[in-house]
Write a protein that holds these residues in place. Structure first.
Motif, PDB file in Angstrom:
ATOM      1  N   ARG A 151     115.770  37.564 120.013  1.00  0.00           N
ATOM      2  CA  ARG A 151     116.345  36.298 119.515  1.00  0.00           C
ATOM      3  C   ARG A 151     115.480  35.681 118.424  1.00  0.00           C
ATOM      4  NH1 ARG A 151     115.675  33.491 125.389  1.00  0.00           N
ATOM      5  NH2 ARG A 151     113.420  33.644 125.623  1.00  0.00           N
ATOM      6  N   PRO A 160     105.733  36.930 117.800  1.00  0.00           N
ATOM      7  CA  PRO A 160     106.026  35.710 118.569  1.00  0.00           C
ATOM      8  C   PRO A 160     105.274  35.684 119.905  1.00  0.00           C
ATOM      9  CG  PRO A 160     107.890  37.226 118.698  1.00  0.00           C
ATOM     10  CD  PRO A 160     106.908  37.826 117.724  1.00  0.00           C
ATOM     11  N   GLN A 199     112.949  44.224 124.277  1.00  0.00           N
ATOM     12  CA  GLN A 199     113.474  43.170 125.168  1.00  0.00           C
ATOM     13  C   GLN A 199     114.192  43.826 126.357  1.00  0.00           C
ATOM     14  OE1 GLN A 199     113.272  39.620 123.994  1.00  0.00           O
ATOM     15  NE2 GLN A 199     111.781  40.590 122.648  1.00  0.00           N
ATOM     16  N   ARG A 227     108.435  42.868 120.640  1.00  0.00           N
ATOM     17  CA  ARG A 227     108.433  43.827 121.759  1.00  0.00           C
ATOM     18  C   ARG A 227     109.865  44.257 122.114  1.00  0.00           C
ATOM     19  NH1 ARG A 227     110.260  41.549 126.635  1.00  0.00           N
ATOM     20  NH2 ARG A 227     110.558  39.316 126.338  1.00  0.00           N
ATOM     21  N   HIS A 255     116.520  31.470 119.111  1.00  0.00           N
ATOM     22  CA  HIS A 255     115.258  30.806 119.463  1.00  0.00           C
ATOM     23  C   HIS A 255     114.859  29.969 118.240  1.00  0.00           C
ATOM     24  CE1 HIS A 255     111.646  29.885 121.425  1.00  0.00           C
ATOM     25  NE2 HIS A 255     111.170  31.092 121.698  1.00  0.00           N
ATOM     26  N   THR A 289     106.014  28.902 124.920  1.00  0.00           N
ATOM     27  CA  THR A 289     107.036  27.936 124.502  1.00  0.00           C
ATOM     28  C   THR A 289     106.992  26.735 125.443  1.00  0.00           C
ATOM     29  OG1 THR A 289     108.385  29.755 123.701  1.00  0.00           O
ATOM     30  CG2 THR A 289     109.491  27.639 123.967  1.00  0.00           C
TER      31      THR A 289
HETATM   32  C1  NCD Z   1     109.741  35.187 122.520  1.00  0.00           C
HETATM   33  C2  NCD Z   1     110.991  34.855 123.316  1.00  0.00           C
HETATM   34  O1  NCD Z   1     110.914  34.254 124.387  1.00  0.00           O
HETATM   35  O2  NCD Z   1     112.038  35.195 122.803  1.00  0.00           O
HETATM   36  N1  NCD Z   1     108.587  34.583 123.067  1.00  0.00           N
HETATM   37  C3  NCD Z   1     108.264  33.309 122.684  1.00  0.00           C
HETATM   38  O3  NCD Z   1     109.003  32.368 122.907  1.00  0.00           O
HETATM   39  N2  NCD Z   1     107.141  33.151 121.980  1.00  0.00           N
HETATM   40  C4  NCD Z   1     109.568  36.627 122.271  1.00  0.00           C
HETATM   41  C5  NCD Z   1     109.618  37.588 123.417  1.00  0.00           C
HETATM   42  O4  NCD Z   1     109.722  37.199 124.584  1.00  0.00           O
HETATM   43  O5  NCD Z   1     109.528  38.778 123.123  1.00  0.00           O
END
Ligand code: NCD
Length: 325
Positions: A176, A276, A240, A238, A140, A58
């Motif tokens: 999220r 993601p 969290q 995954r 997100h 990100t």
């Molecule tokens: C996700 C997040 O940060 O929520 N990652 C991301 O931004 N691609 C997903 C995650 O961390 O599992």
């Protein structure tokens, strides 16, 4: 659009426009002439990346999006190196950033912080846009936008997202990305949403209520393997566990919610697999070379979608739409 704070702020016309603009940017950036045109658009603007929660893609995709549009980007990733260490409030820190930049992109472990900061800036003489790049287990929104773009692109020869069966798998309680994506899927008629998770990771009550209010059908299943043959897209996530209070995730059996190479036999030939990222063992690396694996495309799409979003927030999207080589 003043800020990007949560998925519920978007409607279908917005999503369509964003997807078209993203494709235009992706194609424009392919040539030197197009790339230099894009870089000329926001050369006079600066962005701040305030990321106090871990991030790889990100962060990098937002930074790259700024560069694609010619914007300079500064960063704070560790609040211990900022004046917050000296006791400055987050409100004062954000207000300080706004003195120097034209856009704030922020990721924080605190739910609702972005909304609070946007409200605060709205009362000042420097009301610059804020983008939520992840707010705790809550939202997100930009991930959800890139997920929609990836789905629309994957299904471009079969009518797009409309009418598709999308299965969301994993830690649905604290993920999220799941929460934000679900709120966008309801804009596509006849979409079927299937949630598949261990009992302890089922979707939260507020999301359930949201779906009922929107009259969106959904099912919750424990047996992932059984429903795989009917899905058009499977979206893996995954556990969290950074939100665990007492390592409670460790005692939960997540084995039935993993995708292994053998499962490819169950999936339709036209199905797509999304994630993601980052992944752990819920998504077998042996799947990567299958043409249905779309997560690396999804990751790159994020850069183009975020470029499109910034161009809209800073008012250069129409110039991009009009541009011809
Ligand atoms: C996700 C997040 O940060 O929520 N990652 C991301 O931004 N691609 C997903 C995650 O961390 O599992």
């Amino acid at each position: 659009m003043k800020n990007v704070l949560r998925a519920s702020q978007f409607d279908r016309p917005f999503l369509n426009h964003l997807c078209d603009l993203t494709t235009k940017i992706r194609k424009t950036d392919k040539t030197k002439e197009g790339s230099l045109f894009l870089q000329s658009l926001l050369k006079h603007k600066r962005a701040m990346l305030y990321f106090t929660q871990p991030s790889t893609r990100t962060y990098l995709s937002f930074q790259s999006a700024c560069y694609i549009l010619g914007m300079a980007a500064s960063e704070i990733r560790d609040p211990s190196t900022s004046s917050e260490r000296k006791g400055e409030s987050i409100e004062d820190s954000l207000r300080t950033f706004s003195s120097y930049v034209d856009l704030i992109i922020m990721r924080s472990p605190v739910k609702g912080l972005c909304d609070k900061m946007a409200d605060l800036l709205a009362t000042t003489h420097r009301q610059i846009p804020i983008i939520n790049a992840g707010s705790g287990p809550d939202e997100h929104p930009t991930q959800a936008l890139l997920d929609i773009y990836t789905l629309e692109r994957s299904f471009k020869h079969s009518g797009g997202v409309e009418g598709k069966t999308i299965c969301l798998v994993g830690d649905l309680k604290r993920g999220r990305t799941i929460r934000s994506l679900t709120q966008l899927l309801v804009h596509y008629p006849k979409v079927k949403i299937i949630f598949s998770s261990p009992e302890q990771f089922r979707i939260e009550e507020d999301l359930r209520r949201f779906l009922k209010d929107r009259k969106q059908d959904f099912t919750e299943v424990q047996d992932l393997k059984k429903i795989l043959p009917e899905v058009d897209a499977v979206y893996m996530t995954r556990v969290q566990d950074e939100y665990d209070q007492q390592q409670e995730s460790r005692s939960i059996d997540t084995a039935p919610f993993k995708l292994i190479h053998d499962d490819l036999k169950l999936l339709k030939s036209t199905a797509v697999i999304l994630h993601p990222l980052p992944r752990r063992d819920e998504l077998d690396v042996k799947i990567d070379n299958d043409e249905r694996a779309r997560y690396w495309h999804q990751e790159r799409n994020g850069m183009w979608v975020r470029t499109a979003l910034i161009s809209m927030l800073l008012g250069v999207d129409q110039e991009i739409s009009r541009w011809e080589a």
